[in-house]
Scaffold this active site. Structure first.
Site, short mmCIF file in Angstrom:
data_model
loop_
_atom_site.label_atom_id
_atom_site.label_comp_id
_atom_site.label_asym_id
_atom_site.label_seq_id
_atom_site.Cartn_x
_atom_site.Cartn_y
_atom_site.Cartn_z
N LYS A 100 0.80 -1.23 -0.10
CA LYS A 100 0.12 -0.11 -0.07
C LYS A 100 0.93 1.25 -0.09
CE LYS A 100 -2.71 1.17 3.91
NZ LYS A 100 -2.61 2.45 4.27
N ARG A 156 2.83 6.06 -3.29
CA ARG A 156 4.09 6.76 -4.06
C ARG A 156 4.14 6.63 -5.35
NH1 ARG A 156 4.37 5.65 1.52
NH2 ARG A 156 5.65 7.07 2.70
N GLY A 201 -5.00 8.50 5.32
CA GLY A 201 -4.09 9.67 5.89
C GLY A 201 -2.85 9.83 4.98
N ARG A 250 -7.98 13.54 12.47
CA ARG A 250 -6.82 13.12 12.33
C ARG A 250 -6.08 14.52 12.29
NH1 ARG A 250 -4.99 7.87 9.34
NH2 ARG A 250 -3.17 8.39 10.61
N SER A 272 7.47 10.48 11.34
CA SER A 272 6.36 10.35 10.54
C SER A 272 6.93 10.17 8.89
CB SER A 272 5.16 11.22 10.56
OG SER A 272 4.35 11.11 9.46
N GLN A 308 4.82 9.88 6.40
CA GLN A 308 3.91 10.72 5.82
C GLN A 308 4.24 12.07 5.70
OE1 GLN A 308 0.21 9.78 7.53
NE2 GLN A 308 0.06 7.65 6.51
N ASP A 332 2.86 0.12 12.67
CA ASP A 332 1.73 -0.41 12.12
C ASP A 332 1.22 -1.92 12.71
OD1 ASP A 332 1.00 1.59 10.74
OD2 ASP A 332 1.71 1.19 8.93
C1 S3P Z 1 2.63 5.35 6.11
C2 S3P Z 1 3.46 5.93 7.33
C3 S3P Z 1 2.82 5.78 8.69
C4 S3P Z 1 1.89 4.41 8.70
C5 S3P Z 1 0.85 4.62 7.78
C6 S3P Z 1 1.57 4.53 6.32
C7 S3P Z 1 3.28 5.61 4.69
O1 S3P Z 1 2.11 6.63 9.06
O2 S3P Z 1 1.42 4.36 10.12
O3 S3P Z 1 0.32 3.41 7.89
O4 S3P Z 1 2.97 5.04 3.90
O5 S3P Z 1 4.02 6.68 4.78
P1 S3P Z 1 3.11 7.99 9.86
O6 S3P Z 1 3.89 8.64 8.86
O7 S3P Z 1 1.93 8.95 10.16
O8 S3P Z 1 3.44 7.51 11.14
#
Ligand code: S3P
Length: 437
Positions: A19, A24, A89, A117, A161, A163, A323
């Site tokens: 995923k 990306r 998210g 969030r 993070s 993300q 996760d």
């Molecule tokens: C993810 C980063 C993580 C993870 C999410 C997927 C990603 O979140 O918990 O399931 O794909 O970059 P955070 O960046 O908020 O820690």
């Protein structure tokens, strides 16, 4: 969904595309000149949300099964309506970085869980770069007024993070100069750095020798060229199968072509430290990501797997397992000395409050669990009892407790189990294909 206890896990599985990498692949492809092809794209609803948002932004997306062709005609265009990120998210935070660098405004919204969030973590740095972001006191919907060019910044992440890191790296593609992101709290997954490099962007990465901190940088503006991407099997989806096989006596499971990026595989090291028999073969690099086969052998008899005393997951190890922590808590109910998880406050800010959800479900199954603000503690091994469990609408809670249900005495019922489709729609079918009762 009703789940009955399992005797063991036996067989071979190949899992749908990762995923994180799928998001990306198509986000980066949407910024690249030409036609990119993504094979083994994730079947998750979250990644479908990313595709839908990109379509709204004028990107041509053709999907045939799990193959996706992405093409852009020049540049992105202002969307006619709000971009619906669903439950994702990742979609919201990563797309925000791209939108910050456009010459139009767009609104990002999502479902009730996503609307609750925290987004300040991306709003602050994006505003430092010159974009304007209107939010609901730091929460979605977010109206992003892009700015061209963005100002490059040097930024130390205040939360570990991936993300947020991705958001800023993608924004950095549209900045005039060097955008530098420092990770001092822990090194998060590096799929964006790898994907950008795969598409020809010069990304600098400097890690300290003991790998406790890392800096990545991009010098914008960057032009990208279309490319082919093959997405490896999703390691996070694999963890549910790995845990079940490692705990159920007599199990033998092989998972082929799964992503083995070292920023994602801490779960294997943790299970091995508990005595699990895990073998990795056929490792190779595919499209700049490590891939291989994972083989798991269950214990010969119940309780054999776990040696030693209680283990504590804390600090950067907790970040690297973010996760997997609900699942690890389930594993912790099967270790003689129990398990402690600390420094995992971020878990309360995921699709649901994953600490509260894990504690409530474990207690419903008869485990003795103490809840902390930043984690939980399981006192000792528990004989889990089948129970009425709640997914709380969170895919990882539904899947972690499906594994718990396989280990329990008596049947369990998981309410709202259809939410597994957020990351892994085939989860229950795939699980049934290797469960023996
Ligand atoms: C993810 C980063 C993580 C993870 C999410 C997927 C990603 O979140 O918990 O399931 O794909 O970059 P955070 O960046 O908020 O820690």
């Amino acid at each position: 969904m009703k789940i009955s206890p399992a005797r063991r896990i036996k067989g071979k599985v190949r899992l749908p595309g990762d995923k994180s990498i799928s998001h990306r692949a198509v986000l980066v492809a949407a910024l690249a000149n030409g036609e990119s092809h993504v094979q083994n794209f994730s079947t998750s609803q979250d990644c479908a949300s990313t595709l839908a948002c990109l379509r709204e932004l004028g990107v041509s997306i053709e999907r045939k099964g799990n193959d996706v062709c992405v093409a852009v005609n020049g540049s992105l265009r202002a969307p006619a309506k709000s971009l619906d990120c669903g439950n994702s998210g990742s979609t919201m935070r990563m797309l925000a970085g791209i939108l910050a660098g456009q010459d139009f405004a767009a609104t990002l919204t999502g479902d009730n869980s996503l609307q609750s969030r925290p987004m300040k973590r991306i709003i602050e740095p994006l505003e430092m770069m010159g974009a304007r972001v209107v939010s609901q006191q730091g929460r979605p919907p977010l109206r992003i007024e892009g700015h061209r060019p963005l100002e490059p910044i040097t930024y130390e992440l205040p939360v570990a993070s991936a993300q947020v890191k991705t958001c800023l790296l993608l924004a950095g593609l549209f900045a005039n100069g060097r955008t530098e992101i420092r990770e001092t709290l822990g090194i998060t997954r590096d799929h964006t750095e790898r994907m950008l490099q795969w598409f020809g962007a010069p990304i600098e990465i400097v890690q300290t020798r003991e790998k406790r901190s890392s800096t990545c940088a991009v010098v914008g503006p960057v032009g990208l060229t279309a490319h082919q991407v093959r997405v490896p099997g999703d390691f996070s989806s694999a963890t549910f199968f790995i845990a079940a096989a490692a705990l159920l006596p007599g199990s033998e499971l092989e998972i082929e072509a799964v992503g083995l990026n070292p920023t994602r595989t801490q779960f294997l090291a943790t299970l091995r430290s508990l005595g699990a028999k895990i073998e990795i073969t056929a490792t190779r690099e595919d499209c700049n990501e490590p891939v291989g086969t994972v083989r798991i052998q269950g214990p010969a008899s119940p309780g054999e797997m776990q040696e030693g005393s209680a283990i504590t997951i804390e600090g950067q190890v907790a970040d690297r397992l973010i996760d997997e922590l609900p699942l690890l808590a389930v594993v912790g109910t099967q270790t003689p000395g129990g398990l402690v998880i600390r420094d995992a406050r971020e878990l309360r800010l995921k699709e649901t409050d994953r600490i509260a959800a894990t504690v409530k479900n474990l207690r419903a199954m008869g485990a003795q669990v103490e809840e902390y603000e930043d984690g939980l503690a399981i006192a000792r091994r528990a004989r889990l009892q089948g129970a009425r469990l709640d997914s709380y609408g969170d895919h990882r809670i539904a899947m972690a407790f499906s594994v718990a249900a396989l280990l329990a005495e008596g049947d369990s019922e998981i309410f709202g189990s259809e939410c597994v489709a957020i990351s892994f729609p085939e989860f229950f079918d795939c699980l049934e294909s290797v469960v023996e009762r």
